[in-house]
Motif scaffolding. Structure first.
Motif, PDB file in Angstrom:
ATOM      1  N   ILE A 112       0.847  -1.196   0.000  1.00 15.63           N
ATOM      2  CA  ILE A 112       0.000   0.000   0.000  1.00 15.63           C
ATOM      3  C   ILE A 112       0.887   1.252   0.000  1.00 15.63           C
ATOM      4  CG2 ILE A 112      -1.702   1.346   1.314  1.00 15.63           C
ATOM      5  CD1 ILE A 112      -2.932  -1.322   2.222  1.00 15.63           C
ATOM      6  N   ALA A 113       1.936   1.228   0.816  1.00  7.15           N
ATOM      7  CA  ALA A 113       2.861   2.365   0.827  1.00  7.15           C
ATOM      8  C   ALA A 113       3.529   2.527  -0.538  1.00  7.15           C
ATOM      9  CB  ALA A 113       3.920   2.171   1.914  1.00  7.15           C
ATOM     10  N   TRP A 114       3.882   1.423  -1.143  1.00  5.46           N
ATOM     11  CA  TRP A 114       4.507   1.485  -2.470  1.00  5.46           C
ATOM     12  C   TRP A 114       3.538   2.048  -3.512  1.00  5.46           C
ATOM     13  CZ3 TRP A 114       9.209  -0.293  -4.790  1.00  5.46           C
ATOM     14  CH2 TRP A 114      10.192  -0.666  -3.872  1.00  5.46           C
ATOM     15  N   HIS A 122       8.971   3.983 -19.544  1.00  2.64           N
ATOM     16  CA  HIS A 122       8.231   4.323 -18.334  1.00  2.64           C
ATOM     17  C   HIS A 122       8.847   3.589 -17.155  1.00  2.64           C
ATOM     18  CE1 HIS A 122       4.530   5.209 -21.004  1.00  2.64           C
ATOM     19  NE2 HIS A 122       5.308   6.269 -20.890  1.00  2.64           N
ATOM     20  N   HIS A 123       8.970   4.326 -16.072  1.00  5.03           N
ATOM     21  CA  HIS A 123       9.514   3.741 -14.854  1.00  5.03           C
ATOM     22  C   HIS A 123       8.512   4.024 -13.744  1.00  5.03           C
ATOM     23  CE1 HIS A 123      12.142   2.819 -11.533  1.00  5.03           C
ATOM     24  NE2 HIS A 123      12.092   4.053 -11.073  1.00  5.03           N
ATOM     25  N   LEU A 124       8.099   2.991 -13.033  1.00  5.32           N
ATOM     26  CA  LEU A 124       7.179   3.203 -11.913  1.00  5.32           C
ATOM     27  C   LEU A 124       7.826   2.714 -10.628  1.00  5.32           C
ATOM     28  CD1 LEU A 124       3.772   2.135 -13.513  1.00  5.32           C
ATOM     29  CD2 LEU A 124       4.435   4.435 -12.841  1.00  5.32           C
ATOM     30  N   GLY A 125       7.578   3.438  -9.573  1.00  6.68           N
ATOM     31  CA  GLY A 125       8.142   3.091  -8.279  1.00  6.68           C
ATOM     32  C   GLY A 125       8.001   4.288  -7.371  1.00  6.68           C
ATOM     33  N   CYS A 126       8.441   4.146  -6.130  1.00  3.10           N
ATOM     34  CA  CYS A 126       8.298   5.259  -5.199  1.00  3.10           C
ATOM     35  C   CYS A 126       9.231   6.393  -5.630  1.00  3.10           C
ATOM     36  CB  CYS A 126       8.634   4.799  -3.786  1.00  3.10           C
ATOM     37  SG  CYS A 126       7.548   3.482  -3.230  1.00  3.10           S
ATOM     38  N   GLY A 127       8.730   7.617  -5.558  1.00  3.77           N
ATOM     39  CA  GLY A 127       9.553   8.747  -5.964  1.00  3.77           C
ATOM     40  C   GLY A 127       9.469   9.036  -7.447  1.00  3.77           C
ATOM     41  N   VAL A 157       6.758  10.166 -10.634  1.00  5.05           N
ATOM     42  CA  VAL A 157       5.439  10.569 -11.112  1.00  5.05           C
ATOM     43  C   VAL A 157       5.142   9.711 -12.337  1.00  5.05           C
ATOM     44  CG1 VAL A 157       4.105  12.448 -12.126  1.00  5.05           C
ATOM     45  CG2 VAL A 157       5.675  12.915 -10.237  1.00  5.05           C
ATOM     46  N   PRO A 158       3.994   9.020 -12.365  1.00  4.27           N
ATOM     47  CA  PRO A 158       3.707   8.146 -13.506  1.00  4.27           C
ATOM     48  C   PRO A 158       3.901   8.879 -14.837  1.00  4.27           C
ATOM     49  CG  PRO A 158       2.062   7.825 -11.811  1.00  4.27           C
ATOM     50  CD  PRO A 158       2.920   8.982 -11.361  1.00  4.27           C
ATOM     51  N   GLY A 159       4.598   8.222 -15.747  1.00  5.31           N
ATOM     52  CA  GLY A 159       4.878   8.821 -17.038  1.00  5.31           C
ATOM     53  C   GLY A 159       6.320   9.270 -17.149  1.00  5.31           C
ATOM     54  N   MET A 160       6.983   9.397 -16.000  1.00  2.68           N
ATOM     55  CA  MET A 160       8.388   9.812 -16.031  1.00  2.68           C
ATOM     56  C   MET A 160       9.283   8.617 -16.335  1.00  2.68           C
ATOM     57  SD  MET A 160       8.642  12.386 -12.784  1.00  2.68           S
ATOM     58  CE  MET A 160      10.394  12.651 -12.987  1.00  2.68           C
ATOM     59  N   ALA A 161      10.474   8.914 -16.839  1.00  2.00           N
ATOM     60  CA  ALA A 161      11.423   7.852 -17.187  1.00  2.00           C
ATOM     61  C   ALA A 161      12.279   7.454 -16.004  1.00  2.00           C
ATOM     62  CB  ALA A 161      12.314   8.301 -18.336  1.00  2.00           C
ATOM     63  N   THR A 162      12.339   8.341 -15.017  1.00  2.82           N
ATOM     64  CA  THR A 162      13.208   8.038 -13.883  1.00  2.82           C
ATOM     65  C   THR A 162      12.718   8.776 -12.639  1.00  2.82           C
ATOM     66  OG1 THR A 162      15.511   7.825 -13.216  1.00  2.82           O
ATOM     67  CG2 THR A 162      14.876   9.901 -14.272  1.00  2.82           C
ATOM     68  N   ARG A 163      13.418   8.594 -11.537  1.00  7.85           N
ATOM     69  CA  ARG A 163      12.978   9.188 -10.280  1.00  7.85           C
ATOM     70  C   ARG A 163      13.278  10.676 -10.225  1.00  7.85           C
ATOM     71  NH1 ARG A 163      14.543   5.478  -5.201  1.00  7.85           N
ATOM     72  NH2 ARG A 163      16.660   5.693  -5.977  1.00  7.85           N
ATOM     73  N   MET A 164      12.512  11.362  -9.365  1.00  5.44           N
ATOM     74  CA  MET A 164      12.820  12.762  -9.094  1.00  5.44           C
ATOM     75  C   MET A 164      13.308  12.830  -7.650  1.00  5.44           C
ATOM     76  SD  MET A 164       8.863  14.039  -8.863  1.00  5.44           S
ATOM     77  CE  MET A 164       9.261  15.776  -8.967  1.00  5.44           C
ATOM     78  N   ILE A 209      14.385  -0.250 -21.012  1.00  2.19           N
ATOM     79  CA  ILE A 209      13.004  -0.670 -21.281  1.00  2.19           C
ATOM     80  C   ILE A 209      12.124  -0.254 -20.110  1.00  2.19           C
ATOM     81  CG2 ILE A 209      13.721  -2.606 -22.720  1.00  2.19           C
ATOM     82  CD1 ILE A 209      13.116  -4.452 -20.312  1.00  2.19           C
ATOM     83  N   ASP A 210      10.800  -0.386 -20.270  1.00  2.00           N
ATOM     84  CA  ASP A 210       9.896  -0.112 -19.154  1.00  2.00           C
ATOM     85  C   ASP A 210      10.364  -0.921 -17.943  1.00  2.00           C
ATOM     86  OD1 ASP A 210       8.406   1.592 -20.634  1.00  2.00           O
ATOM     87  OD2 ASP A 210       6.511   0.498 -20.426  1.00  2.00           O
ATOM     88  N   GLU A 211      10.280  -0.295 -16.764  1.00  2.00           N
ATOM     89  CA  GLU A 211      10.912  -0.917 -15.602  1.00  2.00           C
ATOM     90  C   GLU A 211      10.198  -0.460 -14.349  1.00  2.00           C
ATOM     91  OE1 GLU A 211      12.845   0.916 -13.349  1.00  2.00           O
ATOM     92  OE2 GLU A 211      13.687  -0.747 -12.213  1.00  2.00           O
ATOM     93  N   LEU A 212      10.023  -1.371 -13.406  1.00  2.00           N
ATOM     94  CA  LEU A 212       9.475  -0.904 -12.148  1.00  2.00           C
ATOM     95  C   LEU A 212      10.182  -1.494 -10.949  1.00  2.00           C
ATOM     96  CD1 LEU A 212       6.376  -2.723 -11.072  1.00  2.00           C
ATOM     97  CD2 LEU A 212       6.634  -2.547 -13.502  1.00  2.00           C
ATOM     98  N   ASN A 213      10.239  -0.687  -9.922  1.00  2.00           N
ATOM     99  CA  ASN A 213      10.761  -1.131  -8.632  1.00  2.00           C
ATOM    100  C   ASN A 213       9.634  -1.817  -7.889  1.00  2.00           C
ATOM    101  OD1 ASN A 213      12.520   1.968  -8.372  1.00  2.00           O
ATOM    102  ND2 ASN A 213      13.294   0.013  -9.052  1.00  2.00           N
ATOM    103  N   THR A 214      10.003  -2.767  -7.064  1.00  2.00           N
ATOM    104  CA  THR A 214       8.982  -3.462  -6.277  1.00  2.00           C
ATOM    105  C   THR A 214       9.476  -3.614  -4.848  1.00  2.00           C
ATOM    106  OG1 THR A 214       9.958  -5.585  -6.802  1.00  2.00           O
ATOM    107  CG2 THR A 214       8.180  -4.842  -8.217  1.00  2.00           C
ATOM    108  N   PRO A 215       8.532  -3.871  -3.933  1.00  4.30           N
ATOM    109  CA  PRO A 215       8.955  -4.171  -2.569  1.00  4.30           C
ATOM    110  C   PRO A 215       9.872  -5.398  -2.552  1.00  4.30           C
ATOM    111  CG  PRO A 215       6.582  -3.839  -2.665  1.00  4.30           C
ATOM    112  CD  PRO A 215       7.067  -3.888  -4.078  1.00  4.30           C
ATOM    113  N   HIS A 216      10.747  -5.427  -1.567  1.00  2.00           N
ATOM    114  CA  HIS A 216      11.743  -6.484  -1.421  1.00  2.00           C
ATOM    115  C   HIS A 216      11.090  -7.861  -1.431  1.00  2.00           C
ATOM    116  CE1 HIS A 216      15.621  -8.002  -0.594  1.00  2.00           C
ATOM    117  NE2 HIS A 216      15.610  -7.994   0.715  1.00  2.00           N
ATOM    118  N   GLY A 217      11.476  -8.684  -2.359  1.00  3.21           N
ATOM    119  CA  GLY A 217      10.992 -10.057  -2.416  1.00  3.21           C
ATOM    120  C   GLY A 217       9.742 -10.284  -3.239  1.00  3.21           C
TER     121      GLY A 217
END
Lengths: 364, 245
Positions: A89-91, A212-217, A219-226, B63-71
């Motif tokens: 949920i936090a992620w 596209h890169h998604l993860g914490c930090g 904004v959807p649509g960005m290529a990398t973190r801010m 390529i498109d890439e996402l981080n995920t929680p550990h594990g």
């Protein structure tokens, strides 16, 4: 509009499917088992995905994955199961993913009991995971509200690119009641929305100028973190904006009221009926019942005329109280606040609310 | 007339990687991306990174890439694949991520036969956090949390993930490779191709385990770390194809 008698958990699942939910992952836990069971029956019929996760932790991670594809997606669980989901949920909040989570609350802490409670208020409104994020938290008091809120939750999630939490309770999940079901979103609408979401979804670049890169930090649509602080500020601005756009509460007979009863969810429903009986008995009593408990409806309490108030009775199914503290924070000692509480799976009684209200009210 | 016979794979971002000198991670990323390029999949693939050194991948992968929680990569990847079956979904995970905190997610994705490809980098320790004991740490190996060496009584034995997953019915491809020299790198690339081909063919769960190094936390030079793989890692983690359906 169809009017049907349904069980709470099944009505929640049906409303989600009509709202266009096409992915559900979950793990068995009482009292919400009918939600995943319903999805497992219906998803194959609407071309959706049902996945039974190996745990709540994994189910929420699956929701994270589904959310990253731009599909309308949901999970549900109960209390201690939601605790296990708090990681993802936090992620999802950090990654600004449009997902819906339903918590059908049971007693706590820990394993608690399988009976209804409202003991996850702080968790729902303050910290459903690490990092200080917020969610819109919808708190239904009837099955009709549960259906309408679940239906709208998907639109809100998409609109704000944020997880939305529907905070129901075991009472609402288990009871049967007539509901009017909303119309199903069309396949065309859902396909168009998913196409639009390709602007940020992680399903392959498909000719886009950048990945596209998604993860914490991010904004959807960005290529990398801010820089994370910048991202935190963006999210904070979004949460603040909800205070003007998303405040939602029921104001019932407060106009001439000398005593305010306040409660949310099933306790709010029982309180409303207590107000009716007290009014019939000549007590000038009103109800403030948040439909969304985040953002908290401060305005409902700010606009009261404290010069004529005898007090506020805050009712909830949680000992120690939790909702009470948000009421206390906005009332700021302008009038006495009393509580009427049950906990651990015990249902709050209308008579107890009436009794406490009369005590606080004093002579008529 | 010159002919270009070797270049940086198009799936890598055009920046300098920050992995420690001698680490196999950049080489593994390059292999995976070169296979993606060869199969013309760069526009329709997503990489799901775990936590640890593998998460640094986000800065190098194009390529498109996402981080995920550990594990959780296998759970996340399973959901992506089911919601978007036309997308090629791969995970990139370390030993702590895949075999410890994410063991349930790994086992259950493999047991469901989810049509994803898992790239598992086994360097016998938690690299990013400073070299703590991993499920794959060798017997007797000193790490920052086994300062007197791993012993069976306290810590049990190294886990062999290819062998563990090979007890399941659903997985379609399981192989263990390494990058210690050119012949092994060629075999490793072949295994990556196989894994992706299995996904393209819809055969289900595939995994390539890379027996990797960690010169920094092993306290060895890059050269010595390769010798350590030959002498110590490979006897414990034998190379080969465990499953190819």
């Amino acid at each position: 509009m169809e009017r049907v008698v349904m069980k709470g958990c099944e009505a929640i699942a049906e409303a989600a499917i009509r709202a266009g939910c096409r992915f559900f992952a979950g793990y068995p836990i009482t009292p919400q088992n009918e939600v995943p069971e319903y999805f497992s029956r219906k998803m194959p019929k609407v071309g959706g995905v049902y996945l039974q996760g190996e745990s709540e932790t994994a189910s929420a991670a699956m929701l994270y994955g589904a959310g990253c594809t731009g599909i309308r997606a949901m999970t549900s669980s109960s209390s201690c199961g939601i605790s296990l989901m708090s990681e993802a949920i936090a992620w999802m909040a950090g990654a600004n993913l449009p997902v819906v989570i339903c918590n059908v609350m049971r007693g706590g802490p820990g394993i608690g009991s399988i009976q209804p409670s409202q003991q996850d208020y702080f968790q729902a409104t303050k910290a459903s995971g690490n990092g200080g994020f917020r969610m819109l938290v919808l708190a239904p008091s009837t099955l009709q509200e549960a259906v309408d809120m679940v239906y709208s939750a998907f639109d809100l999630a998409m609109k704000y690119k944020n997880p939305v939490l529907v905070l129901a309770d075991g009472f609402t999940g288990a009871m049967m009641e007539p509901v009017v079901l909303p119309p199903a979103k069309s396949e065309e609408f859902l396909a168009a929305e998913r196409k639009e979401n390709e602007a940020w979804a992680c399903t392959g670049r498909k000719g886009a100028a950048q990945r596209h890169h998604l993860g914490c930090g991010v904004v959807p649509g960005m290529a990398t973190r801010m820089p994370l602080e910048e991202k935190n500020k963006l999210d904070f601005a979004k949460y603040e904006s909800w205070k003007t756009t998303e405040v939602d509460y029921e104001d019932y007979q407060t106009e001439d009221a000398e005593l305010i009863i306040t409660a949310y969810g099933v306790a709010g429903r029982i309180s409303r009926s207590a107000v009716d009986l007290l009014r019939a008995d000549g007590y000038k009593v009103g109800l403030i019942r948040p439909r969304k408990i985040h953002p908290f409806p401060e305005i409902a309490f700010e606009k009261l005329d404290y010069s004529k108030l005898r007090g506020i009775l805050s009712c909830e199914m949680s000992i120690p109280p939790q909702y009470y503290y948000d009421v206390d924070a906005v009332v700021r000692r302008r009038t006495p606040i009393a509580t009427c509480l049950r906990s651990g799976g015990e249902i709050i009684s209308r008579n107890a609310i009436i009794e406490e209200a009369k005590k606080l009210y004093g002579a008529k | 007339m010159e002919e270009k016979i070797y270049k940086r794979p198009a799936g890598l971002q055009d920046n300098i990687n920050g992995y420690c000198p001698g680490c196999f991670h950049p080489g593994i990323g390059k292999l995976i991306m070169s296979v993606m390029e060869e199969f013309d999949l760069l526009e329709r693939s997503v990489m799901v990174d775990g936590i640890g050194c593998v998460a640094s991948n986000m800065s190098y992968i194009g390529i498109d890439e996402l981080n995920t929680p550990h594990g959780r990569p296998c759970a996340v990847a399973s959901a992506i694949k089911r919601c978007s079956p036309e997308t090629i979904v791969v995970t990139y995970q370390g030993d702590g991520d895949l075999a410890s905190i994410g063991l349930a997610e790994t086992m259950m994705a493999a047991n469901r036969g989810d049509n994803i490809s898992v790239f598992f980098v086994n360097n016998a320790n938690y690299g990013m956090t400073g070299g703590q004991m991993a499920p794959t740490t060798l017997m007797g190996m000193k790490t920052s949390t086994t300062p007197y060496g791993r012993n069976a009584q306290e810590h049990g034995y190294p886990m062999h993930m290819c062998e563990v997953l090979n007890t399941l019915t659903a997985p379609s491809y399981l192989a263990r490779v390494t990058l210690i020299d050119v012949p092994h790198i060629k075999k490793a690339r072949e295994a990556v191709k196989q894994a992706i081909q299995h996904q393209l063919d819809g055969k289900g769960f595939s995994m390539v385990e890379f027996v990797s190094n960690c010169p920094t936390n092993w306290g060895l030079t890059p050269q010595e770390s390769i010798q350590f793989i030959k002498d110590k890692m490979l006897p414990e983690f034998p190379l080969g194809e465990f499953r190819n359906r």
